[in-house]
Design a protein around this motif. Structure first.
Motif, short mmCIF file in Angstrom:
data_model
loop_
_atom_site.label_atom_id
_atom_site.label_comp_id
_atom_site.label_asym_id
_atom_site.label_seq_id
_atom_site.Cartn_x
_atom_site.Cartn_y
_atom_site.Cartn_z
N CYS A 141 -5.66 11.69 -12.37
CA CYS A 141 -4.13 12.11 -13.65
C CYS A 141 -3.95 13.20 -13.91
CB CYS A 141 -3.16 10.14 -13.04
SG CYS A 141 -3.26 9.55 -14.52
N THR A 163 -1.09 12.90 -9.03
CA THR A 163 0.63 12.50 -9.84
C THR A 163 0.31 12.29 -11.70
OG1 THR A 163 1.91 11.28 -10.12
CG2 THR A 163 -0.18 10.55 -9.04
N LEU A 168 2.22 6.80 -10.55
CA LEU A 168 0.79 5.67 -10.20
C LEU A 168 1.05 4.27 -10.02
CD1 LEU A 168 -2.18 5.60 -9.11
CD2 LEU A 168 -3.41 5.95 -11.49
#
Ligand SMILES: C[S@@+](CC[C@H](N)C(=O)[O-])C[C@H]1O[C@@H](n2cnc3c(N)ncnc32)[C@H](O)[C@@H]1O
Length: 244
Positions: A141, A163, A168
């Motif tokens: 991420c 993301t 998350l």
């Protein structure tokens, strides 16, 4: 392409960012597990995490992956490590394990949930887990608000849309889990463990005439370049959750 990846990565004892140290750290952060129930290591590859989990937990581990050659390597490594009686393997996708509902105490998954998607993986695992069951997985991420365009374009081409850690976690909550622990994998888990193995692997195949192998090498070259230039902007997090 999948076969070409399997060929180039075949000799690697670790096929994604991570380290024995981080696996041990995550194990030390687990809440108490249900007394009974299986321990699964999904998308186990050649067994980097499986060997550590089986060693530390002193419980049988069922490791699965879609690549039979990786599972064969894991068998050899388990024999060498004296862990062959504790590790069994099966060929299965992480979102269709074939395991019964309410049967798992712990589901481990390092660097492989992206292959099925976080949401699909977490939803399937939720039904497999017993009451009080735990999930530990790693996922890539963004680490802040910086989104370098070159890095974003490269990652979008070879990874599901990425993301940040907050989004998350929101997804984890929406899938029926609560947070137990979370930490970012250190830079050394990329450079000393994973990328250090990619360099010799791609050099071995650089002159190979197979166009798919050449595409894999081009992607790995790009990955090294992007990590070198923008590695501070993104990385992997270890997420430990329990079933609500
Ligand atoms: C980045 S590697 C990580 C492997 C290993 N966990 C490690 O850290 O060394 C991703 C793994 O996911 C496996 N994989 C690909 N598609 C999968 C799927 N649908 N279900 C489970 N594993 C899958 C690949 O074969 C590969 O072993």
């Amino acid at each position: 392409m999948e076969q070409a990846y399997a060929t180039v990565f075949a000799g690697m004892t670790r096929q994604g960012p991570g380290s024995e140290r981080s696996t041990r750290k995550a194990l030390s952060l687990l809440p108490p597990l249900p007394d009974t129930g299986t321990v699964l290591d999904l998308g186990c590859g050649t067994g980097a995490s499986t060997l550590v989990v089986a060693d530390v937990l002193d419980r049988p581990v069922l490791a699965s992956d879609v690549n039979p050659a990786s599972l064969e390597t894991l068998h050899q490594r388990a024999r060498t490590a004296g862990l062959k009686n504790r590790i069994t393997t099966s060929i299965a996708s992480a979102d269709a394990t074939g395991q019964p509902d309410d049967s798992a105490a712990l589901i481990w998954c390092e660097g492989a949930i992206f292959t099925v998607g976080v949401e699909a993986g977490l939803k399937h695992w939720h039904s497999l887990l017993k009451r009080g069951g735990v999930v530990a997985f790693t996922e890539m991420c963004w680490f802040g608000t910086e989104r370098p365009a070159d890095a974003a374009a490269f990652l979008l081409g070879c990874y599901p849309p990425m993301t940040d850690a907050a989004s998350l976690l929101s997804l984890c909550f929406a899938c029926g889990y609560r947070l137990e622990a979370m930490f970012a994998l250190p830079e050394a888990d990329w450079w000393d463990e994973y990328l250090a193995q990619i360099v010799p692997a791609i050099e071995r195949y650089r002159g190979n005439p197979d166009p798919d192998i050449q595409s894999v090498i081009a992607i790995c070259d790009q990955e090294l370049d992007i990590c070198r230039r923008f590695g501070a902007a993104y990385g992997y997090v270890f997420v430990i959750l329990s079933k609500v």
